[in-house]
Design an enzyme around this catalytic site. Sequence first.
Site, PDB file in Angstrom:
ATOM      1  N   LEU A 105      -3.216 -10.182  -7.251  1.00  0.00           N
ATOM      2  CA  LEU A 105      -2.889  -8.801  -7.283  1.00  0.00           C
ATOM      3  C   LEU A 105      -1.495  -8.463  -7.823  1.00  0.00           C
ATOM      4  CD1 LEU A 105      -3.953  -6.291  -6.195  1.00  0.00           C
ATOM      5  CD2 LEU A 105      -1.979  -6.309  -4.339  1.00  0.00           C
TER       6      LEU A 105
ATOM      7  N   TYR B 291      -7.202   0.403  -1.372  1.00  0.00           N
ATOM      8  CA  TYR B 291      -5.908   0.771  -0.481  1.00  0.00           C
ATOM      9  C   TYR B 291      -4.873   0.701  -1.062  1.00  0.00           C
ATOM     10  CZ  TYR B 291      -4.753  -4.207   0.607  1.00  0.00           C
ATOM     11  OH  TYR B 291      -4.466  -5.302   0.698  1.00  0.00           O
TER      12      TYR B 291
ATOM     13  N   LYS C 275      -7.052  -4.104  -5.876  1.00  0.00           N
ATOM     14  CA  LYS C 275      -6.742  -4.035  -4.328  1.00  0.00           C
ATOM     15  C   LYS C 275      -7.794  -3.291  -3.439  1.00  0.00           C
ATOM     16  CE  LYS C 275      -2.152  -2.791  -1.885  1.00  0.00           C
ATOM     17  NZ  LYS C 275      -1.956  -4.271  -1.405  1.00  0.00           N
TER      18      LYS C 275
ATOM     19  N   GLU D   4      -1.302 -16.869  -5.159  1.00  0.00           N
ATOM     20  CA  GLU D   4      -0.406 -15.912  -4.501  1.00  0.00           C
ATOM     21  C   GLU D   4      -0.636 -15.895  -2.978  1.00  0.00           C
ATOM     22  OE1 GLU D   4      -1.483 -11.836  -5.140  1.00  0.00           O
ATOM     23  OE2 GLU D   4      -3.706 -12.472  -5.234  1.00  0.00           O
TER      24      GLU D   4
HETATM   25  N1  PLP Z   1      -0.927 -10.124  -3.278  1.00  0.00           N
HETATM   26  C1  PLP Z   1      -1.936  -9.488  -2.452  1.00  0.00           C
HETATM   27  C2  PLP Z   1      -3.245 -10.336  -2.225  1.00  0.00           C
HETATM   28  C3  PLP Z   1      -1.754  -8.576  -1.487  1.00  0.00           C
HETATM   29  O1  PLP Z   1      -2.661  -8.105  -0.804  1.00  0.00           O
HETATM   30  C4  PLP Z   1      -0.510  -7.939  -1.702  1.00  0.00           C
HETATM   31  C5  PLP Z   1      -0.246  -6.553  -0.691  1.00  0.00           C
HETATM   32  O2  PLP Z   1      -0.970  -6.253   0.156  1.00  0.00           O
HETATM   33  C6  PLP Z   1       0.346  -8.229  -2.646  1.00  0.00           C
HETATM   34  C7  PLP Z   1       0.282  -9.388  -3.264  1.00  0.00           C
HETATM   35  C8  PLP Z   1       1.823  -7.755  -2.622  1.00  0.00           C
HETATM   36  O3  PLP Z   1       1.800  -6.691  -3.345  1.00  0.00           O
HETATM   37  P1  PLP Z   1       2.895  -5.352  -2.904  1.00  0.00           P
HETATM   38  O4  PLP Z   1       4.086  -5.666  -3.486  1.00  0.00           O
HETATM   39  O5  PLP Z   1       2.448  -4.057  -3.884  1.00  0.00           O
HETATM   40  O6  PLP Z   1       2.800  -4.908  -1.733  1.00  0.00           O
END
Ligand code: PLP
Length: 260
Positions: A179, A33, A121, A154
């Site tokens: 991620l 997603y 993701k 994270e």
């Molecule tokens: N880490 C995880 C596990 C996430 O699910 C997300 C976003 O859904 C992020 C970090 C932050 O990513 P982004 O800045 O692309 O929204």
Amino acid sequence: MSRIAYVNGRYVPHDEAAVHIEDRGYQFADGVYEVTAVINGRLVDNDGHMVRLERNGVHFGMVYMQITRGVAPRNHPFPLHVRPALVVTAKRAPLLLDPDTVPSGRVITTPDIRWGRCDIKTISLLPNVLAKQKALDAGAYEAWMVDDDGFVTEGTSTNAWILDRDGRLITRPLSDNILGGITRQTMLRLAAENDIEVIERPFTVEEAKAAREAFITSTTNFLKPITQIDDSVIGNGEPGETSRHMLGLYVAYGRKAAAA
Ligand code: PLP
């Protein structure tokens, strides 16, 4: 929630939007997603217009896009000759655009029990859901997941940052363990452009608790200052100067991108 959803080539009323019970996303979490912020009706950090935003009247909010391997009789191997299933929705949401009034939050720390490819993701988010609920049950906003060596990976849906005693931002480098957030990537670029030093390296929970500032970044939060980690108050317990400065840079960037 939005009024119109895009499902496999058709725009349908959100209430009537449905996917097949044998969709592999539903059966196996076999899908990925994407979430994109919307400022002034324009997608931020996204090159193409993936959906017809005007149908939903979204000026500030989010676009969610999910793609699964498609609909097939339940069986583990990849199905042959099956088209991926695509769903896109949009929703209005207030975005935090004022660094001076940005609300802060608390995080708890919890073991990272996820798999070895956290860089994907995937819609398979059960460990993230469990950790987030643990945070909410503890009265916190987010959970920072911690690897076997005591380093923060994270948040459940955010990337983690701290500011050390020497005024350097620290965030974990990209690997299979986190991620690669788009917001994180943009923050790194904005920091470099504004002579703010960033070190990409893992940091421990102890380091984070002793940090001058801490914050999380994501598409839905942009940047949220963290003022408490478990029982340790960060700095003076208020959103820090660098956190607010970084949010200001990001909001200015988002507004500029939206106006372009
Ligand atoms: N880490 C995880 C596990 C996430 O699910 C997300 C976003 O859904 C992020 C970090 C932050 O990513 P982004 O800045 O692309 O929204």
